[in-house]
Write an enzyme that holds these catalytic residues in place. Structure first.
Site, mmCIF file in Angstrom:
data_model
loop_
_atom_site.group_PDB
_atom_site.id
_atom_site.type_symbol
_atom_site.label_atom_id
_atom_site.label_comp_id
_atom_site.label_asym_id
_atom_site.label_seq_id
_atom_site.Cartn_x
_atom_site.Cartn_y
_atom_site.Cartn_z
ATOM 1 N N THR A 147 0.848 -1.201 0.000
ATOM 2 C CA THR A 147 0.000 0.000 0.000
ATOM 3 C C THR A 147 0.876 1.241 0.000
ATOM 4 O OG1 THR A 147 -0.037 0.310 2.409
ATOM 5 C CG2 THR A 147 -1.701 -1.171 1.455
ATOM 6 N N ASP A 148 0.346 2.325 -0.557
ATOM 7 C CA ASP A 148 1.000 3.608 -0.330
ATOM 8 C C ASP A 148 0.868 3.895 1.172
ATOM 9 O OD1 ASP A 148 2.282 6.035 -0.606
ATOM 10 O OD2 ASP A 148 1.115 6.664 -2.340
#
Ligand SMILES: *[C@@H]1O[C@H](CO)[C@@H](O)[C@H](O)[C@H]1NC(C)=O
Ligand SMILES: *[C@@H]1O[C@H](CO)[C@@H](O)[C@H](O)[C@H]1NC(C)=O
Ligand SMILES: *[C@@H]1O[C@H](CO)[C@@H](O)[C@H](O)[C@H]1NC(C)=O
Ligand SMILES: *[C@@H]1O[C@H](CO)[C@@H](O)[C@H](O)[C@H]1NC(C)=O
Ligand SMILES: *[C@@H]1O[C@H](CO)[C@@H](O)[C@H](O)[C@H]1NC(C)=O
Ligand SMILES: *[C@@H]1O[C@H](CO)[C@@H](O)[C@H](O)[C@H]1NC(C)=O
Ligand SMILES: *[C@@H]1O[C@H](CO)[C@@H](O)[C@H](O)[C@H]1NC(C)=O
Ligand SMILES: *[C@@H]1O[C@H](CO)[C@@H](O)[C@H](O)[C@H]1NC(C)=O
Length: 728
Positions: A259-260
């Site tokens: 994930t960012d």
């Protein structure tokens, strides 16, 4: 007092013991295939407890370790905590590391060789500091000129983005570091990036935005980062269609999706959608106020126990992570992590810069786009010049000091990168002033005026010089830092710091005015028709060697060969995309991104995609085309290019395809480019091969349309020199 003295003494001692950087191992060792890596990973993970597998998939928290992200080692004795660190152009929060050219500037070289060389040094430096995952390349298409982070990626064209992205992955990974392609997907503006939904049809998604990911997956990229935004109303990190169906299914991606930072918002759906790593999470201290703990960690373990997520899915997460790690050879002698992010001054000093500054300088010079050069005012002739005036704050250093703005969140002094997590600290910077001084030689007098607002002084200094070089900038970055009211995205396309007025004042005072612009992207040029403006030089964001690269071109040591990786319009209204403040960001322009919009709607740009001048000239002749039955070489073409000018130089020969009318494509699509160096008076034969990849459109699946095609070979997207037709 006592403690701070002690700390200084300790740092000094450690600095004195500076280690030589561990060498990337790639040159000695071939990377494993995914199949080989998977068999090792499966054997390892099969022995792990559920908790350990969950630990691998969960970060240990922002600021709690020495990287911007670390996976949690759990209790497994076999698998270490892995270090994840920004970013695309260097190593964030690092000292003694290179601050090189931004991706947008690397793209402007149109030079495969330099793209790969840059990637190798990026990989070597990350390896040397013990970084397992480098958080790059960034593959965000330059959908519109306001996009704050577009300078972190390779421009408006998917083909160029795909070539540069794949070479970047190749170079980084062959040095033993896992590359991370980001931001997946449709993260094309900073405005409302955590809430808005990017809505796009299937064909546009494949042909424009997914294209570069397809190329990096073919190259074996080890990780992909899902983005903050929603896609068709579902968060990119919870999106089964984009992650499972498209990335892992259609493209066959076998590495790990991360994930960012803080883009992860719940426990179950992301796991089902195909996310493999939660970043930065906080498995150790779930109660930090700034960080909302981990959605995975113990909560994922519980979700498995409750039957909401299958253990197979968690095993698959761990397997993908371990496979990427084995594939890059990180199981053998991987260096200890020696980053000092978050003020971890106890780490030893490791200098990884080696002679990478040479590559930085070379890329910087090769990326300079010469937009205008009336009366051949450039290159500057040292014999004929006695006085040069340098005007504008962009010629000099940051008056507040090098790296005085966190994550380069300001536009003080010369601009050589944008701001945000994609920025790094400079080990030093050679300003344009210093670069020009070094090459101008002792006999030329150089005068200065740095104050952008003192137009009287600027005009005075300019008036009695043989040549006046006036500098200006336009900056942008990531939305968590606001600079001069710009929340990441650009508020306008005008120059900063009074640039237009400064340029006019100088041009009014000196009939040999040269304009130099350091910019993240296109700018408006209301002064472009001023008769005293003889040259416009466009070096982009070159990094620490900026002044040397620029001077190499100004004084003719390097013949400019950079080309625009985006379109510069005559006026703001000519662009079709602005950041949208609606919750729905609809990609209604579909395939008409960048030059394709200008071509399809007959809008004449000021400087088109692919444009750039040289100190010599090239003639094209003898285009030959033949078709074959081979899927990877359906069409082959050759063209002869002749350097018919007075100096040696490089030409970027560009190949654009015009699809059969029934295909419904924009008029021309870049599908090949070759940079060739040709000595004066000599010629070179340039070849292109177009296979199924280059000649397909998305129509439920990738298909090569039948009909009559056009092949345009030229020096830019509008300077077409040779045309041929062929039928498939
Ligand atoms: C590691 O082991 C300890 C002791 O058995 C246990 O309390 C802890 O929860 C384990 N941690 C993880 C992440 O599995
Ligand atoms: C390493 O970086 C620090 C901080 O910028 C600097 O003071 C030091 O001189 C550098 N060390 C070497 C050996 O270059
Ligand atoms: C988005 O919605 C459109 C229209 O319903 C659909 O055709 C497309 O497949 C969807 N794309 C994604 C990425 O969800
Ligand atoms: C983890 O689960 C607990 C108990 O269900 C819940 O209260 C908490 O909000 C969850 N944490 C996160 C970050 O999802
Ligand atoms: C390091 O410490 C300085 C001074 O306390 C602080 O301003 C800075 O934000 C810290 N950097 C990081 C990355 O935590
Ligand atoms: C440097 O940038 C900051 C932030 O934009 C600004 O407040 C400051 O005035 C600038 N300093 C100089 C000397 O221009
Ligand atoms: C454009 O934005 C820059 C940076 O914020 C600012 O300095 C400049 O004045 C603006 N120009 C116009 C015409 O609004
Ligand atoms: C977006 O809309 C919000 C709410 O109306 C407003 O406060 C904000 O200023 C707008 N931002 C931009 C960049 O237009």
């Amino acid at each position: 007092m006592y403690f701070s003295l002690g700390k200084v003494a300790l740092i000094t001692l450690l600095a004195g013991l500076a280690n030589a950087a561990p060498k990337g191992h790639a040159d000695q060792k071939k990377l494993l295939s995914w199949d080989e890596a998977y068999s090792k990973a499966e054997a390892l993970v099969s022995k792990m407890s559920l908790e350990d597998k969950v630990g691998m998939a969960t970060g240990s928290g922002w600021g709690l370790d020495n990287c911007v992200g670390n996976t949690y080692a759990g209790n497994s004795t076999d698998f270490p905590s892995l270090c994840l660190q920004d970013g695309p152009l260097g190593i964030r929060f690092a000292d003694n590391a290179t601050a090189g050219p931004a991706a947008i500037t690397t793209a402007a070289t149109f030079d495969r060789d330099l793209m790969l060389k840059r990637a190798h040094y990026l990989g070597k430096e990350s390896y040397g500091k013990g970084v397992n995952f480098q958080l790059g390349p960034c593959l965000d298409i330059y959908r519109g000129p306001y996009a704050g982070r577009a300078w972190e990626a390779f421009g408006e064209d998917p083909y160029l983005q795909g070539v540069a992205g794949a070479l970047t992955v190749k170079g980084i990974q062959s040095e033993g570091v896992i590359a991370t392609a980001k931001h997946f997907i449709l993260n094309n503006q900073e405005l409302n990036r955590h809430t808005s939904s990017s809505n796009v049809d299937d064909r546009t998604l494949r042909e424009v935005y997914l294209w570069p990911y397809a190329r990096v997956v073919e190259e074996g990229v080890g990780s992909v980062m899902c983005s903050y935004n929603r896609v068709n109303h579902t968060y990119a990190c919870e999106n089964e269609y984009t992650i499972n169906t498209i990335l892992k299914g259609e493209l066959g991606f076998r590495g790990a999706v991360q994930t960012d930072w803080f883009a992860h918002m719940e426990t179950v759906q992301s796991a089902k959608a195909g996310v493999d790593i939660e970043m930065p999470a906080s498995i150790i201290s779930p109660c930090l106020t700034r960080v909302p703990g981990a959605h995975w960690g113990p909560n994922l373990t519980q979700a498995v126990k409750d039957g909401k997520v299958s253990e197979d899915r968690v095993t698959n997460m761990a397997t993908r992570i371990a496979a990427a790690w084995y594939k890059m050879g990180q199981d053998k002698d991987f260096p200890e992590t020696t980053l000092r992010s978050f003020n971890r001054s106890e780490a030893p000093t490791v200098v990884v810069m080696d002679d990478h500054a040479k590559i930085v300088r070379e890329v910087g010079a090769a990326a300079v786009v010469l937009l205008e050069n009336d009366d051949n005012i450039l290159p500057l002739n040292e014999e004929k010049l006695s006085k040069i005036a340098l005007i504008g704050s962009d010629a000099g250093p940051n008056p507040d000091g090098l790296n005085s703005c966190a994550d380069q969140g300001c536009d003080n002094g010369t601009l050589a990168m944008g701001w945000g997590s994609g920025a790094v600290d400079y080990p030093y910077i050679v300003t344009p002033k210093e670069g020009i001084e070094k090459q101008a030689g002792g006999s030329i007098d150089i005068t200065y005026s740095y104050d952008d607002w003192d137009l009287v002084k600027a005009a005075n200094v300019a008036s009695d010089a043989d040549v006046a070089i006036v500098f200006s900038t336009s900056d942008s970055g990531e939305e968590y830092i606001v600079v001069d009211g710009n929340v990441g995205d650009r508020n306008n396309l005008s120059l900063w710091n009074n640039g237009d007025e400064l340029i006019k004042a100088v041009a009014d005072a000196n009939q040999n005015t040269v304009v130099v612009i350091h910019s993240v992207g296109p700018v408006l040029m209301p002064w472009i028709d001023h008769p005293n403006i003889k040259a416009v030089v466009w070096p982009g964001l070159p990094g620490q060697e900026t002044g040397n690269s620029l001077a190499d071109v100004l004084f003719g040591k390097v013949n400019p060969s950079g080309r625009l990786p985006y379109t510069i319009a005559k006026k703001e209204g000519d662009y079709n995309v602005k950041p949208s403040n609606e919750s729905d960001v609809n990609y209604i322009e579909k395939l008409e991104v960048g030059y394709k919009h200008f071509d399809a709607n007959n809008i004449e740009p000021l400087y088109e995609f692919g444009y750039g001048l040289s100190y010599t000239s090239f003639k094209y002749s003898d285009l030959k085309v033949k078709t074959t039955k081979k899927e990877d070489a359906l069409v082959k073409a050759t063209v002869t290019v002749n350097n018919d000018g007075d100096v040696d130089g490089a030409e970027v020969v560009q190949a654009y395809i015009g699809f059969p009318e029934s295909a419904g494509e924009p008029p021309k699509l870049l599908r090949g480019f070759e940079k060739v160096f040709i000595k004066k008076g000599k010629k070179s034969k340039v070849s292109f091969t177009f296979g199924k990849t280059e000649l397909s459109i998305w129509d439920q699946e990738w298909t090569v349309p039948s009909g009559e095609y056009k092949l345009y070979i030229g020096a830019s997207s509008r300077d077409i020199r040779q045309t041929a037709t062929f039928s498939l």
